[in-house]
Design a protein around this motif. Structure first.
Motif, PDB file in Angstrom:
ATOM      1  N   HIS A  86       0.861  -1.180   0.000  1.00 33.87           N
ATOM      2  CA  HIS A  86       0.000   0.000   0.000  1.00 33.87           C
ATOM      3  C   HIS A  86       0.895   1.227   0.000  1.00 33.87           C
ATOM      4  CE1 HIS A  86      -3.559  -2.370   0.830  1.00 33.87           C
ATOM      5  NE2 HIS A  86      -4.291  -1.281   0.838  1.00 33.87           N
ATOM      6  N   PHE A  87       0.309   2.401  -0.223  1.00 33.13           N
ATOM      7  CA  PHE A  87       1.111   3.612  -0.081  1.00 33.13           C
ATOM      8  C   PHE A  87       1.030   4.152   1.341  1.00 33.13           C
ATOM      9  CE2 PHE A  87      -3.033   5.223  -1.448  1.00 33.13           C
ATOM     10  CZ  PHE A  87      -3.245   6.267  -0.577  1.00 33.13           C
ATOM     11  N   PHE A  88       0.333   3.415   2.227  1.00 30.14           N
ATOM     12  CA  PHE A  88       0.319   3.777   3.643  1.00 30.14           C
ATOM     13  C   PHE A  88       0.239   2.497   4.456  1.00 30.14           C
ATOM     14  CE2 PHE A  88      -4.114   3.553   2.397  1.00 30.14           C
ATOM     15  CZ  PHE A  88      -4.740   2.946   3.456  1.00 30.14           C
ATOM     16  N   CYS A  89       0.433   2.618   5.774  1.00 35.30           N
ATOM     17  CA  CYS A  89       0.387   1.439   6.646  1.00 35.30           C
ATOM     18  C   CYS A  89      -1.061   1.022   6.856  1.00 35.30           C
ATOM     19  CB  CYS A  89       1.052   1.750   7.981  1.00 35.30           C
ATOM     20  SG  CYS A  89       2.822   1.960   7.863  1.00 35.30           S
ATOM     21  N   GLU A  90      -1.463  -0.017   6.207  1.00 35.31           N
ATOM     22  CA  GLU A  90      -2.848  -0.486   6.280  1.00 35.31           C
ATOM     23  C   GLU A  90      -2.929  -1.615   7.302  1.00 35.31           C
ATOM     24  OE1 GLU A  90      -6.546  -2.136   5.664  1.00 35.31           O
ATOM     25  OE2 GLU A  90      -4.871  -3.256   4.837  1.00 35.31           O
ATOM     26  N   LEU A  91      -3.879  -1.543   8.224  1.00 34.57           N
ATOM     27  CA  LEU A  91      -3.959  -2.461   9.359  1.00 34.57           C
ATOM     28  C   LEU A  91      -4.058  -3.914   8.925  1.00 34.57           C
ATOM     29  CD1 LEU A  91      -4.219  -2.855  12.442  1.00 34.57           C
ATOM     30  CD2 LEU A  91      -6.684  -2.580  12.167  1.00 34.57           C
ATOM     31  N   TYR A  92      -4.934  -4.201   7.967  1.00 36.22           N
ATOM     32  CA  TYR A  92      -5.137  -5.587   7.540  1.00 36.22           C
ATOM     33  C   TYR A  92      -3.843  -6.184   7.006  1.00 36.22           C
ATOM     34  CZ  TYR A  92      -6.943  -9.615   5.000  1.00 36.22           C
ATOM     35  OH  TYR A  92      -7.155 -10.888   4.541  1.00 36.22           O
ATOM     36  N   GLN A  93      -3.134  -5.423   6.168  1.00 37.78           N
ATOM     37  CA  GLN A  93      -1.885  -5.923   5.591  1.00 37.78           C
ATOM     38  C   GLN A  93      -0.839  -6.146   6.679  1.00 37.78           C
ATOM     39  OE1 GLN A  93      -1.353  -6.809   2.571  1.00 37.78           O
ATOM     40  NE2 GLN A  93      -3.147  -6.031   1.498  1.00 37.78           N
ATOM     41  N   MET A  94      -0.789  -5.258   7.654  1.00 36.04           N
ATOM     42  CA  MET A  94       0.193  -5.379   8.734  1.00 36.04           C
ATOM     43  C   MET A  94      -0.063  -6.642   9.558  1.00 36.04           C
ATOM     44  SD  MET A  94       1.176  -2.470  11.530  1.00 36.04           S
ATOM     45  CE  MET A  94       2.652  -2.631  12.533  1.00 36.04           C
ATOM     46  N   ILE A  95      -1.329  -6.922   9.838  1.00 38.17           N
ATOM     47  CA  ILE A  95      -1.675  -8.129  10.596  1.00 38.17           C
ATOM     48  C   ILE A  95      -1.311  -9.381   9.810  1.00 38.17           C
ATOM     49  CG2 ILE A  95      -3.614  -9.463  11.515  1.00 38.17           C
ATOM     50  CD1 ILE A  95      -4.939  -6.814  12.262  1.00 38.17           C
ATOM     51  N   GLN A  96      -1.574  -9.369   8.508  1.00 40.02           N
ATOM     52  CA  GLN A  96      -1.291 -10.536   7.668  1.00 40.02           C
ATOM     53  C   GLN A  96       0.203 -10.839   7.591  1.00 40.02           C
ATOM     54  OE1 GLN A  96      -4.637 -11.499   7.711  1.00 40.02           O
ATOM     55  NE2 GLN A  96      -3.905 -12.561   5.902  1.00 40.02           N
ATOM     56  N   LEU A  97       1.044  -9.822   7.722  1.00 38.40           N
ATOM     57  CA  LEU A  97       2.492 -10.005   7.589  1.00 38.40           C
ATOM     58  C   LEU A  97       3.181 -10.327   8.912  1.00 38.40           C
ATOM     59  CD1 LEU A  97       3.172  -7.036   5.141  1.00 38.40           C
ATOM     60  CD2 LEU A  97       3.193  -9.470   4.568  1.00 38.40           C
ATOM     61  N   ALA A  98       2.434 -10.346  10.007  1.00 39.05           N
ATOM     62  CA  ALA A  98       3.032 -10.603  11.329  1.00 39.05           C
ATOM     63  C   ALA A  98       3.415 -12.071  11.480  1.00 39.05           C
ATOM     64  CB  ALA A  98       2.059 -10.200  12.428  1.00 39.05           C
TER      65      ALA A  98
END
Length: 301
Positions: A155-167
């Protein structure tokens, strides 16, 4: 060659968003005729839109200019916090505005009794407190996540869903919180908007004259357009972000949600609204007159 064009495009859109929404706030605050609940909520929505787009676009412009997409972990959490805060505030304000239109059309004789200034102030305070607590809960839960290596969020910003998926750590509680949030904070208010408009449409159908129907519907047309834009783009963001491999469409949906929608909102509300157009004309006239007086004073010995 592409990056200067992108920088110029997004900078122009950002400046247009800020200018358009601040002009809307100025028009409402400077004209006593617009000191009504509807315009009070609208000016709050305009301010929130400025803050909402400012959480992501300046960082995106910096990334384009420096050709560096890196962001610190603390910066990412901070961006998530403010993004959720203003997105939820937008959602709550649109719901409150739908209720305001419901009272104005379905209970016009009791409008000023129900929507009195003290209640409007308490509603706005409640929206802020709820949004702050909601955003704080998500950002706090994000702090407990751990990551295996340097990450790239598509994304061009920190998106919550993507951050959770990458943890790399357990994300069960984060996912539960996210789905509960989608149900309570987005689906709940959206159901309230639909209910308000079902009652409004029922009342409008009962109006005998065509002119009366048009006048009643015209007071809701701008709000309906903004609601449609907000929910369509937000649904697009979260449907597209669920498919991590399709980052191109996810980025497009995110741009529509965070840049285009806040930019269009002031135009939608002012395009057919003669009250706001009149207020803006008076603001520009006053500024022109002030400028002329200052010039005359400077010329005089």
């Amino acid at each position: 060659m592409v990056q200067p064009l992108l920088f110029g495009l997004f900078l122009s859109m950002y400046l247009l968003t800020v200018l358009g929404n601040l002009l809307l706030v100025l028009a409402v605050s400077s004209d006593p005729h617009l000191h009504t609940p509807m315009y009070f909520f609208l000016s709050n929505l305009a301010l929130v839109d400025v803050c909402f787009t400012s959480t992501t676009v300046p960082k995106m412009l910096h990334n384009i200019w420096t050709q560096n997409k890196a962001i610190t972990y603390g910066g990412c959490i901070t961006q998530i916090y403010f993004f959720i805060l203003f997105a939820v505030l937008d959602n709550f304000l649109l719901t409150v505005m739908a209720y305001d239109r419901y009272v104005a059309i379905c209970q016009p004789l009791h409008y000023m009794v129900i929507m009195h200034p003290r209640l409007c102030g308490l509603v706005i305070l409640g929206c802020w407190v709820s949004s702050l607590l909601h955003s704080l809960s998500h950002s706090s839960m994000s702090l407990r996540l751990s990551f295996c290596s340097d990450l790239e969020i598509p994304h061009f910003f920190c998106e919550l869903y993507q951050m959770i998926q990458l943890a790399c750590s357990d994300t069960f509680l984060n996912n539960i919180g996210m789905y509960l949030s989608a149900g309570l904070v987005f689906c709940g208010p959206f159901a309230g908007i639909l209910y308000s408009y079902s009652k409004i449409m029922s009342t409008i159908r009962g109006i005998s004259s065509a002119q009366g129907k048009y006048k009643a519907f015209s007071t809701c047309a701008s709000h309906i357009s903004v609601v449609f834009l907000f929910y369509c783009t937000s649904i697009g963001v979260y449907l597209s972000s669920a498919a991590t491999e399709n980052s191109h469409w996810s980025a497009i949906a995110s741009v529509l949600y965070t840049v285009v929608t806040p930019m269009l909102n002031p135009f939608i509300y002012s395009l057919r609204n003669k009250d706001i157009q009149g207020a803006l004309r008076r603001v520009f006239l006053m500024e022109t007159m002030k400028g002329s007086i200052i010039l005359e004073l400077k010329k005089s010995p």
